[in-house]
Write a protein that holds these residues in place. Structure first.
Motif, PDB file in Angstrom:
ATOM      1  N   ILE A   1       0.840  -1.200   0.000  1.00  0.00           N
ATOM      2  CA  ILE A   1       0.000   0.000   0.000  1.00  0.00           C
ATOM      3  C   ILE A   1       0.874   1.248   0.000  1.00  0.00           C
ATOM      4  O   ILE A   1       0.616   2.212  -0.728  1.00  0.00           O
ATOM      5  CB  ILE A   1      -0.946   0.001   1.216  1.00  0.00           C
ATOM      6  N   SER A   2       1.919   1.239   0.817  1.00  0.00           N
ATOM      7  CA  SER A   2       2.809   2.388   0.906  1.00  0.00           C
ATOM      8  C   SER A   2       3.516   2.644  -0.421  1.00  0.00           C
ATOM      9  O   SER A   2       3.647   3.797  -0.868  1.00  0.00           O
ATOM     10  CB  SER A   2       3.836   2.185   2.022  1.00  0.00           C
ATOM     11  N   ASP A   3       3.970   1.571  -1.067  1.00  0.00           N
ATOM     12  CA  ASP A   3       4.634   1.722  -2.365  1.00  0.00           C
ATOM     13  C   ASP A   3       3.686   2.325  -3.402  1.00  0.00           C
ATOM     14  O   ASP A   3       4.097   3.130  -4.240  1.00  0.00           O
ATOM     15  CB  ASP A   3       5.139   0.372  -2.864  1.00  0.00           C
ATOM     16  N   GLU A   4       2.435   1.922  -3.361  1.00  0.00           N
ATOM     17  CA  GLU A   4       1.463   2.391  -4.355  1.00  0.00           C
ATOM     18  C   GLU A   4       1.001   3.818  -4.092  1.00  0.00           C
ATOM     19  O   GLU A   4       0.679   4.554  -5.032  1.00  0.00           O
ATOM     20  CB  GLU A   4       0.257   1.447  -4.380  1.00  0.00           C
ATOM     21  N   THR A   5       0.962   4.214  -2.829  1.00  0.00           N
ATOM     22  CA  THR A   5       0.409   5.532  -2.474  1.00  0.00           C
ATOM     23  C   THR A   5       1.459   6.561  -2.084  1.00  0.00           C
ATOM     24  O   THR A   5       1.198   7.768  -2.126  1.00  0.00           O
ATOM     25  CB  THR A   5      -0.580   5.406  -1.309  1.00  0.00           C
ATOM     26  N   GLY A   6       2.623   6.102  -1.655  1.00  0.00           N
ATOM     27  CA  GLY A   6       3.631   7.008  -1.126  1.00  0.00           C
ATOM     28  C   GLY A   6       3.375   7.424   0.309  1.00  0.00           C
ATOM     29  O   GLY A   6       4.142   8.212   0.882  1.00  0.00           O
ATOM     30  N   GLU A   7       2.317   6.893   0.923  1.00  0.00           N
ATOM     31  CA  GLU A   7       1.935   7.282   2.277  1.00  0.00           C
ATOM     32  C   GLU A   7       2.451   6.277   3.301  1.00  0.00           C
ATOM     33  O   GLU A   7       2.687   5.107   2.992  1.00  0.00           O
ATOM     34  CB  GLU A   7       0.411   7.380   2.399  1.00  0.00           C
ATOM     35  N   THR A   8       2.615   6.747   4.543  1.00  0.00           N
ATOM     36  CA  THR A   8       2.910   5.842   5.658  1.00  0.00           C
ATOM     37  C   THR A   8       1.629   5.106   6.035  1.00  0.00           C
ATOM     38  O   THR A   8       0.567   5.711   6.156  1.00  0.00           O
ATOM     39  CB  THR A   8       3.442   6.622   6.865  1.00  0.00           C
ATOM     40  N   VAL A   9       1.733   3.800   6.213  1.00  0.00           N
ATOM     41  CA  VAL A   9       0.562   2.950   6.441  1.00  0.00           C
ATOM     42  C   VAL A   9       0.742   2.211   7.766  1.00  0.00           C
ATOM     43  O   VAL A   9       1.834   1.710   8.064  1.00  0.00           O
ATOM     44  CB  VAL A   9       0.372   1.943   5.285  1.00  0.00           C
ATOM     45  N   HIS A  10      -0.330   2.134   8.549  1.00  0.00           N
ATOM     46  CA  HIS A  10      -0.265   1.540   9.887  1.00  0.00           C
ATOM     47  C   HIS A  10      -1.204   0.341  10.005  1.00  0.00           C
ATOM     48  O   HIS A  10      -2.258   0.311   9.367  1.00  0.00           O
ATOM     49  CB  HIS A  10      -0.678   2.566  10.952  1.00  0.00           C
ATOM     50  N   TYR A  11      -0.808  -0.599  10.844  1.00  0.00           N
ATOM     51  CA  TYR A  11      -1.699  -1.696  11.263  1.00  0.00           C
ATOM     52  C   TYR A  11      -1.821  -1.619  12.772  1.00  0.00           C
ATOM     53  O   TYR A  11      -0.807  -1.639  13.494  1.00  0.00           O
ATOM     54  CB  TYR A  11      -1.137  -3.062  10.852  1.00  0.00           C
ATOM     55  N   SER A  12      -3.054  -1.514  13.266  1.00  0.00           N
ATOM     56  CA  SER A  12      -3.306  -1.399  14.704  1.00  0.00           C
ATOM     57  C   SER A  12      -4.254  -2.493  15.162  1.00  0.00           C
ATOM     58  O   SER A  12      -5.038  -3.034  14.369  1.00  0.00           O
ATOM     59  CB  SER A  12      -3.916  -0.028  15.041  1.00  0.00           C
ATOM     60  N   VAL A  13      -4.187  -2.807  16.443  1.00  0.00           N
ATOM     61  CA  VAL A  13      -5.058  -3.826  17.024  1.00  0.00           C
ATOM     62  C   VAL A  13      -5.866  -3.222  18.168  1.00  0.00           C
ATOM     63  O   VAL A  13      -5.478  -2.210  18.757  1.00  0.00           O
ATOM     64  CB  VAL A  13      -4.254  -5.036  17.547  1.00  0.00           C
ATOM     65  N   LEU A  14      -6.994  -3.856  18.463  1.00  0.00           N
ATOM     66  CA  LEU A  14      -7.822  -3.433  19.583  1.00  0.00           C
ATOM     67  C   LEU A  14      -7.222  -3.957  20.879  1.00  0.00           C
ATOM     68  O   LEU A  14      -6.948  -5.150  21.023  1.00  0.00           O
ATOM     69  CB  LEU A  14      -9.242  -3.976  19.418  1.00  0.00           C
ATOM     70  N   GLU A  15      -7.000  -3.062  21.827  1.00  0.00           N
ATOM     71  CA  GLU A  15      -6.534  -3.455  23.157  1.00  0.00           C
ATOM     72  C   GLU A  15      -7.289  -2.638  24.189  1.00  0.00           C
ATOM     73  O   GLU A  15      -7.081  -1.442  24.321  1.00  0.00           O
ATOM     74  CB  GLU A  15      -5.034  -3.240  23.306  1.00  0.00           C
ATOM     75  N   ARG A  16      -8.206  -3.303  24.863  1.00  0.00           N
ATOM     76  CA  ARG A  16      -9.055  -2.673  25.873  1.00  0.00           C
ATOM     77  C   ARG A  16      -9.809  -1.489  25.277  1.00  0.00           C
ATOM     78  O   ARG A  16     -10.695  -1.682  24.468  1.00  0.00           O
ATOM     79  CB  ARG A  16      -8.229  -2.284  27.099  1.00  0.00           C
ATOM     80  N   ASP A  17      -9.450  -0.272  25.628  1.00  0.00           N
ATOM     81  CA  ASP A  17     -10.234   0.883  25.183  1.00  0.00           C
ATOM     82  C   ASP A  17      -9.491   1.737  24.166  1.00  0.00           C
ATOM     83  O   ASP A  17      -9.753   2.930  24.028  1.00  0.00           O
ATOM     84  CB  ASP A  17     -10.618   1.747  26.385  1.00  0.00           C
ATOM     85  N   ALA A  18      -8.573   1.126  23.411  1.00  0.00           N
ATOM     86  CA  ALA A  18      -7.799   1.893  22.442  1.00  0.00           C
ATOM     87  C   ALA A  18      -7.366   1.014  21.279  1.00  0.00           C
ATOM     88  O   ALA A  18      -7.366  -0.222  21.355  1.00  0.00           O
ATOM     89  CB  ALA A  18      -6.574   2.513  23.112  1.00  0.00           C
ATOM     90  N   ALA A  19      -6.998   1.681  20.182  1.00  0.00           N
ATOM     91  CA  ALA A  19      -6.350   1.010  19.061  1.00  0.00           C
ATOM     92  C   ALA A  19      -4.851   1.233  19.202  1.00  0.00           C
ATOM     93  O   ALA A  19      -4.396   2.373  19.301  1.00  0.00           O
ATOM     94  CB  ALA A  19      -6.850   1.575  17.738  1.00  0.00           C
TER      95      ALA A  19
END
Length: 239
Positions: free
Chosen positions: A80-98
């Motif tokens: 995704i980053s290569d195609e868009t040039g943007e920084t891309v994140h993966y986050s997970v659910l942990e209690r009351d936050a991502a």
């Protein structure tokens, strides 16, 4: 206690720890000594101040180790980053936050620089809303019961409005953050499905509002959805 000591970003005393976690000094001291003995906290030279050690990083290494699942996720982010040039994140659910656990750095010079371990509220970030939309209704209602703090001009603070928003996200398969988490930032997030259709995490792209108008969000959404769908198939969440 680990949260408190780490969040201060400076050495802390027993009295500060006790006040910070709502314990008496004797209890705080015993807990600190346990952490010192196990190597996660150390005393400064003056024997009055305490700070985290780098052993905490070993826990993170074990948690997000370079296994096959991690490699699939990182490969998706890089594509995704290569195609868009943007920084891309993966986050997970942990209690009351991502919680951000993986990222692929983009080439844009003007970007929003989130770091591994950063936490985002569930009700006002695109990734938080995506994760919340695909959880059991009891999880959603527990978050609503704690109140929805207003942190930016477009933050959703009305529970019924958020409920309707989550229904739409679940139907459409993506979420936008339109100046909801910060006045100068917009984001888009896509769920990643795993075994039995569960959504433990998702992909998000964030950027300054000066570059990220709604048309740009839609463009990034379309690209990210293609790659997120492929990742969900690799992880056994879609067939």
């Amino acid at each position: 206690m680990l949260d408190f000591v780490g969040e201060q970003r400076r050495p802390v005393t027993v009295a500060e720890v006790a006040a910070g976690i709502g314990a008496d000094r004797a209890t705080a001291y015993r807990m600190l000594m346990t952490l010192v003995q196990s190597g996660y906290v150390r005393k400064d030279a003056d024997a009055k101040h305490y700070r985290l050690t780098f052993k905490v990083l070993s826990l993170a290494r074990y948690l997000v180790g370079e296994d096959d699942r991690a490699q699939h996720i990182l490969s998706c982010l890089r594509n995704i980053s290569d195609e868009t040039g943007e920084t891309v994140h993966y986050s997970v659910l942990e209690r009351d936050a991502a919680v951000l656990v993986f990222r692929a750095k983009g080439t844009q010079r003007v970007a929003v620089d989130f770091q591994i371990g950063d936490r985002s509220p569930l009700h006002c970030s695109s990734i938080g809303k995506v994760l919340l939309a695909f959880q059991d209704v009891r999880v959603t209602e527990a978050i609503l019961a704690r109140g929805l703090q207003k942190v930016a001009s477009n933050t959703i603070t009305d529970p019924d409005t958020l409920r309707r928003n989550l229904v739409r996200i679940r139907t459409d398969g993506y979420a936008f953050d339109d100046l909801e988490f910060a006045e100068d930032m917009r984001c888009v997030a896509i769920p990643v499905f795993e075994n039995r259709g569960e959504v433990p995490g998702g992909i998000a792209i964030s950027g300054p509002a000066s570059r990220f108008d709604l048309a740009k969000l839609a463009e990034l959404r379309d690209i990210a959805m293609v790659h997120a769908t492929a990742l969900s198939r690799e992880l056994g969440g879609l067939f």
